[in-house]
Write a protein that holds these residues in place. Sequence first.
Motif, mmCIF file in Angstrom:
data_model
loop_
_atom_site.group_PDB
_atom_site.id
_atom_site.type_symbol
_atom_site.label_atom_id
_atom_site.label_comp_id
_atom_site.label_asym_id
_atom_site.label_seq_id
_atom_site.Cartn_x
_atom_site.Cartn_y
_atom_site.Cartn_z
ATOM 1 N N LEU A 217 0.855 -1.188 0.000
ATOM 2 C CA LEU A 217 0.000 0.000 0.000
ATOM 3 C C LEU A 217 0.890 1.236 0.000
ATOM 4 C CD1 LEU A 217 -3.024 0.956 0.320
ATOM 5 C CD2 LEU A 217 -2.554 1.097 2.780
ATOM 6 N N HIS A 218 0.608 2.168 -0.892
ATOM 7 C CA HIS A 218 1.415 3.385 -0.993
ATOM 8 C C HIS A 218 0.536 4.538 -1.437
ATOM 9 C CE1 HIS A 218 4.901 5.878 -1.375
ATOM 10 N NE2 HIS A 218 4.837 5.966 -2.694
ATOM 11 N N GLN A 219 0.569 5.610 -0.646
ATOM 12 C CA GLN A 219 -0.227 6.807 -0.957
ATOM 13 C C GLN A 219 -1.695 6.473 -1.196
ATOM 14 O OE1 GLN A 219 1.817 8.788 -4.179
ATOM 15 N NE2 GLN A 219 3.497 9.457 -2.859
ATOM 16 N N GLY A 220 -2.212 5.550 -0.367
ATOM 17 C CA GLY A 220 -3.630 5.226 -0.404
ATOM 18 C C GLY A 220 -4.050 4.258 -1.479
ATOM 19 N N ARG A 221 -3.092 3.742 -2.242
ATOM 20 C CA ARG A 221 -3.417 2.804 -3.315
ATOM 21 C C ARG A 221 -2.651 1.501 -3.130
ATOM 22 N NH1 ARG A 221 -3.010 7.515 -6.875
ATOM 23 N NH2 ARG A 221 -5.057 7.978 -7.788
ATOM 24 N N ILE A 222 -3.270 0.399 -3.570
ATOM 25 C CA ILE A 222 -2.574 -0.883 -3.591
ATOM 26 C C ILE A 222 -1.762 -0.955 -4.882
ATOM 27 C CG2 ILE A 222 -2.854 -3.380 -3.788
ATOM 28 C CD1 ILE A 222 -5.236 -3.180 -1.924
ATOM 29 N N LEU A 223 -0.453 -1.114 -4.722
ATOM 30 C CA LEU A 223 0.435 -1.175 -5.882
ATOM 31 C C LEU A 223 0.598 -2.584 -6.406
ATOM 32 C CD1 LEU A 223 3.326 1.261 -4.828
ATOM 33 C CD2 LEU A 223 1.177 1.774 -6.037
ATOM 34 N N THR A 237 13.495 -8.081 -9.046
ATOM 35 C CA THR A 237 14.482 -7.900 -7.990
ATOM 36 C C THR A 237 14.754 -9.231 -7.298
ATOM 37 O OG1 THR A 237 12.793 -7.368 -6.338
ATOM 38 C CG2 THR A 237 13.724 -5.529 -7.591
ATOM 39 N N ALA A 238 15.831 -9.255 -6.527
ATOM 40 C CA ALA A 238 16.207 -10.488 -5.845
ATOM 41 C C ALA A 238 15.466 -10.685 -4.543
ATOM 42 C CB ALA A 238 17.716 -10.505 -5.583
ATOM 43 N N THR A 239 15.010 -9.604 -3.922
ATOM 44 C CA THR A 239 14.379 -9.688 -2.608
ATOM 45 C C THR A 239 13.115 -8.843 -2.558
ATOM 46 O OG1 THR A 239 15.555 -7.790 -1.668
ATOM 47 C CG2 THR A 239 16.654 -9.951 -1.534
ATOM 48 N N LEU A 240 12.278 -9.138 -1.562
ATOM 49 C CA LEU A 240 11.082 -8.335 -1.336
ATOM 50 C C LEU A 240 11.458 -6.915 -0.946
ATOM 51 C CD1 LEU A 240 7.996 -8.094 -1.054
ATOM 52 C CD2 LEU A 240 8.222 -8.933 1.292
ATOM 53 N N ALA A 241 12.510 -6.767 -0.159
ATOM 54 C CA ALA A 241 12.943 -5.430 0.253
ATOM 55 C C ALA A 241 13.287 -4.567 -0.952
ATOM 56 C CB ALA A 241 14.139 -5.536 1.199
ATOM 57 N N GLU A 242 13.993 -5.133 -1.907
ATOM 58 C CA GLU A 242 14.346 -4.386 -3.113
ATOM 59 C C GLU A 242 13.110 -4.065 -3.944
ATOM 60 O OE1 GLU A 242 17.128 -7.067 -4.819
ATOM 61 O OE2 GLU A 242 18.843 -6.290 -3.681
ATOM 62 N N ALA A 243 12.175 -5.012 -3.994
ATOM 63 C CA ALA A 243 10.932 -4.772 -4.738
ATOM 64 C C ALA A 243 10.128 -3.646 -4.087
ATOM 65 C CB ALA A 243 10.109 -6.051 -4.783
ATOM 66 N N PHE A 244 10.075 -3.661 -2.751
ATOM 67 C CA PHE A 244 9.347 -2.627 -2.012
ATOM 68 C C PHE A 244 9.958 -1.254 -2.280
ATOM 69 C CE2 PHE A 244 8.604 -0.523 2.261
ATOM 70 C CZ PHE A 244 7.263 -0.257 2.027
ATOM 71 N N LEU A 245 11.280 -1.169 -2.256
ATOM 72 C CA LEU A 245 11.966 0.085 -2.547
ATOM 73 C C LEU A 245 11.677 0.554 -3.968
ATOM 74 C CD1 LEU A 245 14.035 2.323 -1.936
ATOM 75 C CD2 LEU A 245 15.824 0.709 -2.595
ATOM 76 N N LYS A 246 11.706 -0.375 -4.890
ATOM 77 C CA LYS A 246 11.474 -0.031 -6.302
ATOM 78 C C LYS A 246 10.056 0.485 -6.514
ATOM 79 C CE LYS A 246 11.959 -2.020 -10.945
ATOM 80 N NZ LYS A 246 12.369 -3.244 -11.716
ATOM 81 N N MET A 247 9.090 -0.109 -5.825
ATOM 82 C CA MET A 247 7.700 0.287 -6.001
ATOM 83 C C MET A 247 7.349 1.599 -5.313
ATOM 84 S SD MET A 247 5.388 -3.189 -5.820
ATOM 85 C CE MET A 247 6.364 -4.195 -4.709
ATOM 86 N N THR A 248 7.927 1.827 -4.143
ATOM 87 C CA THR A 248 7.514 2.983 -3.335
ATOM 88 C C THR A 248 8.541 4.100 -3.237
ATOM 89 O OG1 THR A 248 8.393 2.084 -1.257
ATOM 90 C CG2 THR A 248 6.160 1.400 -1.903
ATOM 91 N N GLY A 249 9.799 3.775 -3.547
ATOM 92 C CA GLY A 249 10.833 4.777 -3.389
ATOM 93 C C GLY A 249 11.176 5.015 -1.938
ATOM 94 N N ASP A 250 10.671 4.130 -1.040
ATOM 95 C CA ASP A 250 10.923 4.285 0.388
ATOM 96 C C ASP A 250 12.262 3.671 0.739
ATOM 97 O OD1 ASP A 250 9.956 5.158 2.925
ATOM 98 O OD2 ASP A 250 9.682 3.058 3.503
ATOM 99 N N THR A 251 12.756 3.986 1.932
ATOM 100 C CA THR A 251 13.997 3.405 2.424
ATOM 101 C C THR A 251 13.784 1.944 2.748
ATOM 102 O OG1 THR A 251 14.661 5.520 3.372
ATOM 103 C CG2 THR A 251 15.806 3.564 4.169
ATOM 104 N N VAL A 252 14.697 1.073 2.351
ATOM 105 C CA VAL A 252 14.584 -0.347 2.640
ATOM 106 C C VAL A 252 14.591 -0.551 4.134
ATOM 107 C CG1 VAL A 252 15.655 -2.605 2.425
ATOM 108 C CG2 VAL A 252 15.652 -1.038 0.487
ATOM 109 N N ALA A 253 13.573 -1.312 4.664
ATOM 110 C CA ALA A 253 13.480 -1.537 6.100
ATOM 111 C C ALA A 253 13.971 -2.923 6.439
ATOM 112 C CB ALA A 253 12.046 -1.359 6.563
#
Length: 253
Positions: A217-223, A237-253
């Motif tokens: 979920l990002h900015q109120g929408r399901i990506l 991507t190789a990992t979920l963390a990298e995919a999450f960063l790619k989709m949202t531009g957020d810092t990898v947690a």
Amino acid sequence: MADSITPPPHAEPLLSLRDVRKSYGPREALRGVSLDVARGEFVALLGPNGAGKSTLFQLLTGLFNADDGSLSVCGHDIRHNSVAALAGIGVVFQQSTLDLDLGVAANLKFHASLHGLGGRRARERIADALQRLGLSERAGDPVRELSGGNRRKVELARALVHEPAVLLMDEATVGLDPASRRQLLDEVLALRARGVGVLWATHLVDEAEAADRVIVLHQGRILAQGRPQNLAEAAGTATLAEAFLKMTGDTVA
């Protein structure tokens, strides 16, 4: 870690949202969110801060009404049959709502009474919940004497006393040390074997990696949504963390 239960094909979801929208003035917090949680399924709602996760939980717990769309629990629409719908939900919020001066069992007893449970039935469920979470010996202790991890366990026990079909966990590991965080996650994952559907909101990717299905979920929408590894593959991507960063531009947690 307990195995999840695969729901039968076309089984009615325990929790269902369709095109849910919510705005606060000109700000759109949720923009047409649709999702399901099936019996025995652990779903991670993964999003950065401000994604709309807390707003979604406020709607699911009846604190606010959606501007549009539908939300139902066990087939009961929250807007039109809120008592039946909310009876099927257990929730642990990000901020603690325990009475720190009451004992552990007393907190659970008060919650049980709100759900119409009393006497022997309530005592048995409270004893069972505390035993399952390793808190039986702390039943009479004031909550303020417990560690942060044990307080979260008490909140989980309280959420389960009335045997809900759906458990909502809203950033419930915030402030916990890594060991307590992992232990709480494992306790909730084990609920799948009892058929409980779980919606676990988090901004921490490592928690989402344990889920049966991840909803980004990002900015109120399901990506995107799917199994953790499938999301990584779809994003290239190789990992979920990298995919999450790619989709949202957020810092990898």
